[in-house]
Enzyme design. Structure first.
Site, PDB file in Angstrom:
ATOM      1  N   ASP A  93      38.972 -21.557 -13.792  1.00  0.00           N
ATOM      2  CA  ASP A  93      37.829 -22.385 -13.405  1.00  0.00           C
ATOM      3  C   ASP A  93      38.202 -23.860 -13.406  1.00  0.00           C
ATOM      4  O   ASP A  93      39.265 -24.267 -13.886  1.00  0.00           O
ATOM      5  CB  ASP A  93      36.663 -22.164 -14.375  1.00  0.00           C
ATOM      6  N   TYR A 184      45.446 -16.275 -23.328  1.00  0.00           N
ATOM      7  CA  TYR A 184      44.777 -17.576 -23.297  1.00  0.00           C
ATOM      8  C   TYR A 184      44.732 -18.171 -24.702  1.00  0.00           C
ATOM      9  O   TYR A 184      44.786 -17.456 -25.712  1.00  0.00           O
ATOM     10  CB  TYR A 184      43.340 -17.442 -22.788  1.00  0.00           C
TER      11      TYR A 184
END
Length: 360
Positions: A93, A184
């Site tokens: 994003d 992540y």
């Protein structure tokens, strides 16, 4: 002997048409063979890259917006002199960073070999080295111009996207579907704000209870329907297998020594907390939603069981809060051995409609 005048006129017509077809058949075969010879040989290229997502509107190309995909594809178009489409391991994003992202594209072999220096037979390594050098140069010039247009300065030759490596791979490789897992890390800091980390660390005024967050996180591991932690895309499943969700803290206070501020361990002025999140794949906003819910626990606003209750609700009406994008970084992508790329891609493309075998 039967004369032609007494023969069936329909049969005569069929014989003539069949003879005509036989005459033209060799021509068709020749044309097909020529097409096969002239068809360009296509190579698949894997790219390993990093980027600072601060000034990007995410990975995916968007009209009129600066995106990671858009910058790289524009650079590839200049270097290879043809349109190029990238497939990526994970679309990030706006504001999300990547320490190690993976993508692939296809290119004609003739265009690929033109990248090599004009000496001897071009090797795959020569072409890959030339691509990385030229592509990074094009991206850096584009970034420099983008900064100057905004009256900002950037160190010469630098950019917020860097191509680390390029390799020729087989057509079995798919950057997205051949991946086994993604890693992540979400970074948070409580206490004194470090201005050098303002673009990749979320600053909090209150300290976090890491033990409580880890207790809550443990309940979310495994295969579940993470609808309460995802923004679902049409036609896509929200079932995922979460293999790691862990918070670790370290003191990173800045203490004044001899006219300079230096990091000192063991103080409590500023604590960096890192959340490590691993899964086979993630749906939209899943990592930031997991962090958002667990931060509520760490700040004492919610109970330890609240994140699991959200998971069990499996509803967007009681969705988890989403943490800001800038604290999140894609750290890496795992792939199987080359002989398993195709089977893994086929497996990943199969939609998971049931969870844990019970259809929940």
């Amino acid at each position: 002997m039967v004369s032609m005048s007494n023969s069936d006129p329909l049969a005569s017509t069929a014989l003539v048409e069949e003879s005509t077809a036989l005459v033209h058949e060799p021509v068709a075969l020749v044309e097909e063979s020529t097409a096969l010879v002239q068809a360009p040989h296509i190579l698949r290229i894997r790219l390993d890259l990093s980027y600072d997502g601060t000034n990007f509107h995410g990975w995916a190309s968007q009209p009129g917006q600066r995106t990671v995909q858009g910058e790289i594809e524009a650079g590839l178009g200049l270097v290879l002199r043809c349109p190029t489409a990238l497939t990526v391991a994970g679309r990030t994003d706006a504001g999300v960073h990547a320490r190690h992202q993976v993508a692939h594209f296809d290119v004609e072999q003739a265009r690929w070999e033109k990248l090599a220096p004009r000496r001897g037979e071009p090797t795959a390594e020569d072409c890959a080295t030339a691509l990385v050098r030229r592509l990074n140069g094009v991206i850096a010039r584009s970034y420099g111009q983008w900064m100057r247009d905004r009256t900002l300065n950037a160190p010469k030759g630098t950019a917020d996207v860097v191509i680390r490596e390029a390799h020729v791979v087989s057509s079995d490789f798919d950057a997205r579907f051949s991946a086994l897992g993604r890693h992540y890390c979400y970074r948070l800091m409580s206490g004194a704000v470090d201005p050098l980390r303002r673009f990749d660390v979320l600053s909090l005024e209150q300290p976090l209870d890491v033990d409580l967050m880890n207790r809550a996180a443990a309940q979310l591991l495994g295969e579940h329907d993470f609808l309460s932690y995802c923004r679902p895309r049409e036609g896509a499943t929200t079932i995922r297998t979460l293999t790691r969700l862990e918070f670790k803290s370290s003191s990173t206070a800045l203490v004044h020594h001899s006219g300079a501020f230096t990091p000192q361990q063991g103080t409590s002025e500023s604590a960096l907390v890192e959340c490590f999140v691993d899964a086979d794949a993630f749906c939209h906003s899943m990592v930031r939603s997991l962090v958002g819910a667990l931060v509520e626990v760490g700040l004492g606003r919610r109970s330890v069981d609240w994140p699991y209750e959200l998971l069990q609700a499996c509803s967007r009406t009681s969705a988890a809060p989403i943490a800001p994008a800038h604290g999140l970084t894609l750290e890496g992508v795992d792939y199987p051995a080359p002989d398993q790329w195709a089977s893994r891609a086929q497996q990943a493309r199969s939609r998971r409609d049931s969870c844990c075998g019970d259809g929940s």
